[in-house]
Design an enzyme around this catalytic site. Structure first.
Site, PDB file in Angstrom:
ATOM      1  N   ASP A 149       0.855  -1.187   0.000  1.00 37.77           N
ATOM      2  CA  ASP A 149       0.000   0.000   0.000  1.00 37.77           C
ATOM      3  C   ASP A 149       0.887   1.231   0.000  1.00 37.77           C
ATOM      4  O   ASP A 149       1.751   1.379   0.875  1.00 37.77           O
ATOM      5  CB  ASP A 149      -0.908   0.009   1.225  1.00 37.77           C
ATOM      6  CG  ASP A 149      -2.002  -1.054   1.153  1.00 37.77           C
ATOM      7  OD1 ASP A 149      -2.093  -1.734   0.109  1.00 37.77           O
ATOM      8  OD2 ASP A 149      -2.751  -1.188   2.131  1.00 37.77           O
TER       9      ASP A 149
ATOM     10  N   ASP B 157     -15.338  -3.104  -1.466  1.00 43.00           N
ATOM     11  CA  ASP B 157     -14.975  -2.848  -0.082  1.00 43.00           C
ATOM     12  C   ASP B 157     -16.262  -2.590   0.690  1.00 43.00           C
ATOM     13  O   ASP B 157     -17.068  -1.746   0.291  1.00 43.00           O
ATOM     14  CB  ASP B 157     -14.059  -1.633   0.015  1.00 43.00           C
ATOM     15  CG  ASP B 157     -12.833  -1.777  -0.891  1.00 43.00           C
ATOM     16  OD1 ASP B 157     -12.345  -2.915  -1.048  1.00 43.00           O
ATOM     17  OD2 ASP B 157     -12.387  -0.763  -1.445  1.00 43.00           O
TER      18      ASP B 157
END
Length: 248
Positions: free
Chosen positions: A10, A131
């Site tokens: 990330d 998500d």
């Protein structure tokens, strides 16, 4: 079905970080050299990478281009990339840069026509990121929760060539509280698209539980904080992913 492990890189401000529940102020820097991290994952035996441009997810456009370029130069592993990819031009640019698969999250909810057209034109190259909080889809870098159920959004992309769906339980992300097998399995059994689990993976047992989930096999999982913290040993994880474990 092959069960694939995707170590996560990330990216925030050019560095490799991990967040808690997607909150940018709760970022821990693990490596300031993303290319070095990518090479390290390859050396551990992982064959794929999952990369997210966190700044891009909030900005709505790619931000960490230099960091992504360094990752691509450092490993031959196929890289799937998400974060701020909202247009066909951005999709094409990343694929031309060497990204294997592009992940579309916010665009999947806001502009499903874009996702479907890209999936049809680019078979095997488009992944949908779903998500969710309490089963409802969250977008804009997880800053907004919609009124769309995750399972309904997944069904919307049947039969258009989407390569996979990454299903993330945001409430568990980065917390190492255990992956949400029930949520992941619900999606896997609702659609014919391969489902990749994400969020909360705490140990190799989570890999075993995902592999043993009833019904349609889950296609893989993303490994984040537990891998960085050393709670998951790479070799053990790779071995667990390579065989089905029947759990009581």
């Amino acid at each position: 079905m092959t069960f694939t492990l995707y170590p996560a890189i990330d990216l925030k401000d050019g560095a490799c970080v991990r967040l808690l529940r997607g909150e940018m102020d709760a970022a821990t820097v693990f490596n300031t050299d993303p290319g070095n991290q990518a090479a390290a994952f390859q050396a551990m035996g992982f064959t794929h990478l999952h990369v997210v441009d966190l700044n891009g997810a909030f900005a709505g456009a790619p931000v960490n281009r230099a960091a992504v370029a360094s990752i691509l130069k450092s490993t031959p592993a196929p890289v799937q990339l998400g974060g701020g990819i909202r247009t066909r031009a951005q999709i094409d640019a990343w694929l031309e840069a060497g990204i294997a698969r592009v992940i579309l999250g916010t665009a999947a909810l806001r502009d499903p026509g874009l996702v479907k057209a890209a999936a049809r034109d680019l078979p095997g190259r488009i992944v949908v990121g779903i998500d969710a909080k309490a089963g409802m889809v969250a977008v804009e870098g997880w800053a907004e929760t919609s009124d769309m159920k995750a399972v309904d959004l997944a069904r919307a992309f049947e039969d258009c060539g989407v390569a996979a769906i990454i299903a993330t339980d945001i409430t568990r992300d980065g917390l190492k509280t255990g992956v949400n097998v029930a949520f992941t399995s619900e999606l896997a059994n609702a659609v014919r698209i391969p489902i990749i689990a994400s969020g909360g993976v705490a140990s190799v047992d989570d890999i075993r539980h995902l592999r043993a989930a009833p019904g349609t096999p889950i296609a893989g999982t993303i490994l984040g904080r537990a891998l960085y913290d050393g709670d998951i040993e790479a070799g053990e994880a790779v071995r667990a992913a390579g065989k089905v474990n029947h759990l009581s």
